[in-house]
Design a protein around this motif. Structure first.
Motif, PDB file in Angstrom:
ATOM      1  N   UNK A 236       0.827  -1.209   0.000  1.00 49.19           N
ATOM      2  CA  UNK A 236       0.000   0.000   0.000  1.00 49.19           C
ATOM      3  C   UNK A 236       0.862   1.259   0.000  1.00 49.19           C
ATOM      4  N   UNK A 237       2.106   1.132  -0.409  1.00 48.93           N
ATOM      5  CA  UNK A 237       3.056   2.248  -0.378  1.00 48.93           C
ATOM      6  C   UNK A 237       2.576   3.454  -1.164  1.00 48.93           C
ATOM      7  N   UNK A 238       1.979   3.240  -2.337  1.00 45.98           N
ATOM      8  CA  UNK A 238       1.608   4.330  -3.236  1.00 45.98           C
ATOM      9  C   UNK A 238       0.144   4.732  -3.145  1.00 45.98           C
ATOM     10  N   UNK A 239      -0.614   4.089  -2.267  1.00 41.20           N
ATOM     11  CA  UNK A 239      -2.065   4.352  -2.210  1.00 41.20           C
ATOM     12  C   UNK A 239      -2.548   4.547  -0.773  1.00 41.20           C
ATOM     13  N   UNK A 240      -1.763   5.253   0.032  1.00 42.64           N
ATOM     14  CA  UNK A 240      -2.221   5.580   1.375  1.00 42.64           C
ATOM     15  C   UNK A 240      -1.350   5.088   2.502  1.00 42.64           C
ATOM     16  N   UNK A 241      -0.534   4.067   2.257  1.00 48.96           N
ATOM     17  CA  UNK A 241       0.397   3.538   3.268  1.00 48.96           C
ATOM     18  C   UNK A 241      -0.317   3.048   4.523  1.00 48.96           C
ATOM     19  N   UNK A 242      -1.506   2.497   4.356  1.00 48.20           N
ATOM     20  CA  UNK A 242      -2.242   1.985   5.513  1.00 48.20           C
ATOM     21  C   UNK A 242      -2.230   0.464   5.508  1.00 48.20           C
ATOM     22  N   UNK A 243      -2.587  -0.106   6.643  1.00 40.81           N
ATOM     23  CA  UNK A 243      -2.611  -1.562   6.748  1.00 40.81           C
ATOM     24  C   UNK A 243      -3.674  -2.133   5.827  1.00 40.81           C
ATOM     25  N   UNK A 244      -3.542  -3.399   5.492  1.00 45.71           N
ATOM     26  CA  UNK A 244      -4.477  -4.017   4.566  1.00 45.71           C
ATOM     27  C   UNK A 244      -4.800  -5.437   5.000  1.00 45.71           C
ATOM     28  N   UNK A 245      -5.970  -5.892   4.564  1.00 45.06           N
ATOM     29  CA  UNK A 245      -6.432  -7.253   4.812  1.00 45.06           C
ATOM     30  C   UNK A 245      -6.879  -7.856   3.486  1.00 45.06           C
ATOM     31  N   UNK A 246      -6.490  -9.089   3.256  1.00 45.34           N
ATOM     32  CA  UNK A 246      -6.840  -9.753   2.000  1.00 45.34           C
ATOM     33  C   UNK A 246      -7.199 -11.207   2.270  1.00 45.34           C
ATOM     34  N   UNK A 247      -8.105 -11.710   1.459  1.00 44.40           N
ATOM     35  CA  UNK A 247      -8.511 -13.119   1.505  1.00 44.40           C
ATOM     36  C   UNK A 247      -8.226 -13.696   0.120  1.00 44.40           C
TER      37      UNK A 247
END
Length: 320
Positions: A236-247
């Motif tokens: 998420x470096x280029x799109x907000x630098x926030x944590x992410x969750x994926x399935x």
């Protein structure tokens, strides 16, 4: 009637027919207003946020067909330079092996597999006793056929890695886990490789959903039998630098879950680089599990290893 709308919802509507028009009976006017309201509600329903399926083919081009071995950008080392020592972790849930990473280290790699039985494992990375910066739960039908390999990047604060079996695992399903901490020069080379894979290939944007727990955007990556494994870099470096969750699901047939990954990572400083085994013909489905406001991330998905096939099978793919 003039309706103004944006891609998310209806803004407003106005009626051009005056309510006191002498040529229109009052009952007819009431019916027209009811139909107008129903039409507006239908448009509102159709424009609510929903999951979007985006298909992307990872099948190699004719120039790469027949390629054998590991797909590594020119001038870079392989992603996993050393095979770590494997340790047995008993099944049954609650069995955990802890790896203490000293301060100054900012990257590690882990490999998890089984002896052919189902693989049900959980990986967690902690800074201190209360801050968890990485989580990944694995559920695979055959851990010998589809071992899992990943690289974690983190701040050099001294972290603790925990690998264990989940409550879904019975005592008959032990796993084998190995952890490798690269040397400083190897760590830099692996970091450059991760960045090259992410920046040198097509990146797919994955948006979060309206509420957590309901899937956000869906992305589909298809593969054929020429590909032995796929590598993914989520960042998420280029799109907000926030944590992410994926399935993530790896499917080898219609609605047949072969591999399942439930992933959570930190923000822009923590790219997740992993290798997923892709036996046969199938597809990888990825869902964003976070909110639409802060769940944005990008993913680069490209082949990692190729099988010894000169041409794709003429039998076709099950998803065509």
């Amino acid at each position: 009637t003039q309706i103004q709308k944006n891609p998310i919802h209806i803004v407003s509507y106005t009626s051009k027919i005056p309510s006191n028009h002498p040529s229109i009976h009052p009952s007819t006017m009431m019916m027209m207003k009811q139909k107008l309201t129903l039409s507006t509600l239908s448009l509102l329903f159709l424009t609510l946020p929903c999951a979007v399926v985006h298909s992307f083919s990872a099948i190699p081009t004719p120039s790469s067909a027949g390629k054998v071995g590991t797909n590594v950008p020119d001038g870079h080392m392989e992603l996993f330079p050393v095979e770590p020592t494997m340790n047995r972790i008993e099944g049954g849930g609650g069995t955990i092996r802890t790896y203490q990473v000293p301060p100054g280290v900012e990257r590690l790699q882990y490999v998890i597999r089984s002896d052919g039985r189902p693989l049900k494992a959980r990986v967690e990375l902690w800074i201190g006793p209360i801050r968890r910066i990485h989580y990944c739960e694995l559920d695979m039908m055959n851990g010998a056929k589809t071992p899992y390999r990943a690289t974690l990047k983190f701040k050099p604060l001294g972290v603790t890695l925990r690998i264990g079996t989940t409550k879904k695992s019975s005592g008959e399903f032990p796993i084998m886990a190995g952890v490798y901490v690269p040397k400083p020069d190897e760590s830099k080379s692996i970091g450059k490789l991760t960045q090259a894979v992410f920046e040198g290939n097509e990146k797919t944007l994955v948006q979060g959903g309206a509420i957590e727990g309901g899937h956000g955007a869906v992305r589909v990556f298809k593969y054929d039998e020429t590909i032995k494994s796929m590598q993914l870099v989520i960042w998420s470096r280029d799109v907000g630098k926030k944590s992410y969750k994926a399935y993530i699901e790896v499917l080898n047939g219609p609605n047949n879950d072969k591999q399942i990954l439930d992933l959570q990572c930190g923000g822009g400083t923590q790219p997740y680089h992993a290798v997923i085994q892709t036996p046969g013909i199938g597809e990888i489905r990825l869902y964003n599990k976070k909110y639409i406001e802060d769940g944005l991330f990008q993913i680069a998905m490209v082949p990692y290893e190729y099988n010894d096939y000169s041409e794709p099978s003429a039998a076709g793919n099950w998803y065509d």
